[in-house]
Design an enzyme around this catalytic site. Structure first.
Site, PDB file in Angstrom:
ATOM      1  N   HIS A 134      19.860 -21.805 -20.451  1.00  0.00           N
ATOM      2  CA  HIS A 134      18.817 -22.101 -21.441  1.00  0.00           C
ATOM      3  C   HIS A 134      19.181 -21.477 -22.780  1.00  0.00           C
ATOM      4  CE1 HIS A 134      14.610 -22.287 -23.048  1.00  0.00           C
ATOM      5  NE2 HIS A 134      14.995 -21.142 -23.617  1.00  0.00           N
ATOM      6  N   GLU A 135      19.645 -20.233 -22.769  1.00  0.00           N
ATOM      7  CA  GLU A 135      20.012 -19.570 -24.026  1.00  0.00           C
ATOM      8  C   GLU A 135      21.232 -20.229 -24.657  1.00  0.00           C
ATOM      9  OE1 GLU A 135      17.921 -17.746 -25.294  1.00  0.00           O
ATOM     10  OE2 GLU A 135      16.692 -17.428 -23.510  1.00  0.00           O
ATOM     11  N   HIS A 138      20.153 -23.223 -26.615  1.00  0.00           N
ATOM     12  CA  HIS A 138      19.699 -22.906 -27.969  1.00  0.00           C
ATOM     13  C   HIS A 138      20.882 -22.782 -28.925  1.00  0.00           C
ATOM     14  CE1 HIS A 138      15.425 -22.559 -27.558  1.00  0.00           C
ATOM     15  NE2 HIS A 138      15.479 -21.605 -26.662  1.00  0.00           N
TER      16      HIS A 138
END
Length: 309
Positions: A134-135, A138
């Site tokens: 998920h990071e 980003h």
């Protein structure tokens, strides 16, 4: 879109500083504020990620770390970045018992990801991979520049209220206009800056993160655990820096009146539901080759020494 948002944030901060400068010192104060704001804009672009990492006392780690759990965490991040055709990010650990993580950096070539010791000790390997994917999402979507600068500028705007209390007039006759303006306008400005961070970016990072990791259930399970853990464990560093709350995968704040100004996360239940709705055959497959037998359920280090002690 993210470039436009970043430009708008920098322009908004410049306008706010000039307005405060005018309230405090007239035309001369506005000119000084413009110079200060311009310098802060340049500094924020190049150094905001370093400021955030420093605020949380993050320690850089790698796959050669002597702690096997941290080494595995770092290696899995690098593996996912490689398979997602991304530059290698710098990898950090934050000694904090609250389970959480964030990404920062002005572009993918200068990105960093960070996980707390609470997250590494609470989640299994698959769930940690889901969170870090998920990071990485980003980073790949260029969200991190806007997120990091927003945190820096929101913190600077909040400081204006304190400056106005001291410099809003002389000691015998404080400037009531400046004081009232800062009491009302500074929290509103901080909230506006935070709202520049669209909640839809979290849903998109969840979706792209599921693709990077190869299984949406990893992140869905992690989000539920992190949400529960974040409610149970107070994050003193985040409370000191509430303007950074939007950077974390789950809101790290306790939810007080002041904290609510910086609430930018969508409901965890909605995020989990969207992840669970993703079909496995729509994803590129298990990037890490993890199976049920490779799960790791807890961290091996003691809380007193810290993972790098």
């Amino acid at each position: 879109m993210n470039t436009t948002k970043t430009f708008m944030l920098l322009a908004a901060m410049t306008a706010i500083f000039m307005g405060v400068g005018y309230l405090i010192g007239g035309a001369g104060g506005m000119a000084i504020a413009f110079v200060l704001a311009s310098g802060m804009n340049v500094f924020s672009y190049w150094n905001s990620d370093k400021m955030v990492l420093s605020a949380y006392r993050a320690i850089e780690v790698g796959p050669d770390h002597r702690d096997p759990l941290i080494a595995t965490y770092a290696q899995d991040v690098l593996t996912m970045a490689q398979k997602a055709n991304m530059p290698k990010p710098r990898i950090y650990v934050i000694e904090n018992p609250q389970p959480n993580a964030f990404a920062t950096g002005r572009n993918p070539e200068n990105a960093a990801v960070a996980a707390t010791t609470g997250l590494l000790s609470m989640l299994n390997r698959q769930e940690i991979a889901g969170v870090m994917a998920h990071e990485l999402a980003h980073v790949k979507s260029h969200d991190t520049l806007t997120m990091t600068i927003a945190a820096t500028l929101a913190g600077a705007i909040g400081m204006l209220a304190n400056f106005a209390m001291f410099f809003g007039g002389d000691r015998e006759r404080p400037n009531p206009i400046a004081m009232i303006a800062m009491m009302i306008f500074a929290p509103m400005a901080a909230a506006v800056v935070q709202m520049a961070i669209s909640r839809s970016r979290e849903y998109e990072a969840d979706r792209l993160g599921a693709e990077i990791a190869g299984d949406p259930q990893w992140l869905a399970s992690a989000l539920q655990k992190i949400q529960h853990g974040a409610r149970q464990v107070h994050n003193e560093d985040a409370e000191r820096h509430p303007a950074t709350a939007h950077m974390f995968i789950i809101n790290p704040l306790a939810g007080g009146l002041r904290d609510n100004l910086f609430s930018t996360h969508p409901a965890t239940e909605n995020r989990v539901a969207q992840l669970q709705a993703l079909k496995g055959n729509d994803l590129p497959g298990n990037n890490l080759g993890l199976d049920e037998g490779s799960k790791q359920t807890s961290g091996p280090w003691g809380r007193k020494k810290g993972p790098w002690g």
